[in-house]
Design an enzyme around this catalytic site. Structure first.
Site, PDB file in Angstrom:
ATOM      1  N   LEU A  41     -10.454 -17.647 -18.787  1.00  0.00           N
ATOM      2  CA  LEU A  41     -10.257 -16.169 -18.552  1.00  0.00           C
ATOM      3  C   LEU A  41     -10.078 -15.576 -19.927  1.00  0.00           C
ATOM      4  CD1 LEU A  41      -7.458 -14.422 -16.236  1.00  0.00           C
ATOM      5  CD2 LEU A  41      -7.243 -14.421 -18.701  1.00  0.00           C
ATOM      6  N   ASP A  43     -10.494 -11.339 -21.805  1.00  0.00           N
ATOM      7  CA  ASP A  43     -10.217  -9.958 -21.926  1.00  0.00           C
ATOM      8  C   ASP A  43      -9.817  -9.392 -20.403  1.00  0.00           C
ATOM      9  OD1 ASP A  43     -10.764 -10.515 -24.411  1.00  0.00           O
ATOM     10  OD2 ASP A  43     -12.353  -8.959 -24.522  1.00  0.00           O
TER      11      ASP A  43
END
Length: 483
Positions: A41, A43
């Protein structure tokens, strides 16, 4: 929906199922933060409240813990606290995004949810092309791609990405992070009447343009919004040189405060201020919710930061998002405070009032654990040093004579001590959210924030207070449940 899109979505779900058991075995999985179900993961994207539901999209690589052709993962929530994983929103299935659906934003219009994002394309030689793309949804879950709406304007390199769209005075505006041909970071601004035809106005520049000519070689993830009578431009510049306690991470995130002429896009603004003093914070995005709050969420990570050294990688996942934070502007300084809804996670409460520490280190009964909210109010400090130790892995140290507040931790790369600091006029309160492998420390009601990952030994749950003089304080602690 294309066959390619369906296959990529299926492949991503298979990756989730394949590694689900291993991921859940990791003791560093967090209790009340948004994480990827598997993979990487980064932004936060498309943060919006639509029809009463908060939507949080995020850059996602489901197949491994490195970067690559990104997808958009998706969570929804009724309260900014309890998040539900949704169907993968975007996959890199079309020619204009074949190397990744990069960061972007969301708006509500004509009873639909619109996503704007960057389509990333690279040829065999690694040369980049970038396109700003639109997708729409009638239910907030299933998205139809509408294709390219902005091609690269003149004056910029192909590093032109991360569109943030909003409506102002009856027109639509878009800011995009970019780099000019002199390899200087810029934020471009565009205007539209219909969301599909966009006119490039220029750069969001102002009184300090010359001063900023050497202020980084690329500006990412811009966000321009009105707050408390001013415009605030949030941006993540790359290439800043360290100055004392400033700009110590690989890349930074911060903001300018000023006034924008929306006919030209020009901004008259003051100096750049960092948003966070910790080790991991980047690419923040904000939204205004139905209560009129300006809420920020950031990536609790930094690009190019020895990601392979994070111990979660062996469990097939990496990175998390920060807690949602309400922004207020006081004398052109942003204050950040966690959303009040987080109090719904509070469990057992422990209160110690008028705690006096004299030239010693102490632990307080029931103030321990790996997942907690801690509130400390300092009444008096007659000492050279005051500190709090977290799980024998991180320390927060305050030196009243200089006003310096320092967060130390053991590096996950080489286990050596590293630090980040800021200077205060005084220290009165600390609100600390500790999850299994993260710290978010809100100083003086949000005047400064330290956001960091940490990876202590699983069995060490101690919190220790210490000083070399005399300190009088109150300590409140709440166990925190899972989201």
């Amino acid at each position: 929906m294309s066959t390619r899109d369906e296959q990529l979505r299926k492949d991503a779900q298979e990756a989730v199922e394949k590694h689900k058991e291993l991921v859940q075995k990791d003791p560093y999985r967090l209790n009340y933060h948004i994480m990827p179900p598997v993979g990487l993961l980064n932004d936060p994207n498309g943060f919006i409240q639509w029809k009463g539901i908060y939507h949080m999209f995020y850059q996602w690589m489901p197949f491994h813990t490195g970067h690559g052709a990104k997808f958009w993962g998706h969570y929804t929530s009724n309260d900014l606290v309890h998040w539900q994983e949704e169907r993968t929103a975007l996959t890199p299935s079309e020619w204009y995004e074949k190397n990744g659906c990069y960061s972007g934003s969301a708006i509500a219009h004509n009873d639909q949810l619109y996503l704007f994002y960057t389509g990333n394309v690279k040829d065999e030689k690694g040369e980049r092309e970038s396109y700003q793309v639109m997708a729409t949804s009638k239910d907030g879950i299933h998205f139809e791609k509408q294709g390219v709406v902005v091609q690269l304007p003149e004056g910029y390199t192909a590093h032109f990405r991360d569109p943030k769209v909003w409506q102002q005075n009856g027109k639509w505006y878009m800011v995009v992070g970019t780099q000019n041909h002199q390899q200087q970071g810029r934020v471009a601004i565009l205007q539209s009447d219909n969301l599909t035809d966009w006119k490039h106005l220029g750069d969001v520049t102002g009184a300090h343009t010359k001063q900023l000519d050497a202020f980084g070689y690329m500006w990412e993830c811009p966000d321009l919004f009105h707050l408390d009578g001013k415009e605030v431009l949030v941006v993540s510049p790359q290439g800043l040189q360290k100055e004392g306690d400033k700009y110590e991470n690989v890349y930074q995130s911060g903001y300018f405060v000023g006034d924008v002429d929306y006919s030209t896009g020009e901004m008259q603004h003051g100096a750049f201020h960092e948003l966070d003093q910790g080790f991991e914070f980047y690419a923040p995005q904000t939204t205004e919710d139905e209560h009129g709050r300006r809420i920020l969420v950031g990536w609790m990570g930094v690009p190019d930061q020895n990601e392979e050294a994070h111990p979660t990688v062996q469990y097939k996942w990496i990175h998390t998002l920060t807690l949602p934070r309400v922004l207020t502007l006081k004398e052109e300084k942003l204050y950040q405070n966690p959303v009040e809804e987080l109090s719904s996670l509070r469990g057992k409460e422990t209160i110690h009032q008028q705690v006096r520490i004299q030239t010693q280190e102490i632990s307080l009964q029931d103030v321990e654990g790996d997942s907690m909210e801690l509130y400390v109010q300092l009444h008096s400090v007659e000492a050279d040093v005051v500190e709090i130790q977290f799980r024998n892995h991180a320390r927060l140290i305050y030196r009243p004579s200089t006003g310096k507040l320092t967060l130390e931790r053991k590096s996950f790369v080489d286990y050596q001590t590293e630090s980040r600091s800021c200077t205060l006029q005084n220290l009165s309160t600390l609100r600390i959210f500790m999850d299994t492998s993260s710290l978010e420390i809100f100083v003086n009601n949000g005047e400064e924030v330290f956001t960091s990952r940490m990876y202590p030994y699983e069995e060490n749950n101690s919190v220790i207070f210490g000083t070399n003089g005399t300190v009088l304080m109150d300590v409140h602690k709440w166990d925190m449940g899972k989201m």
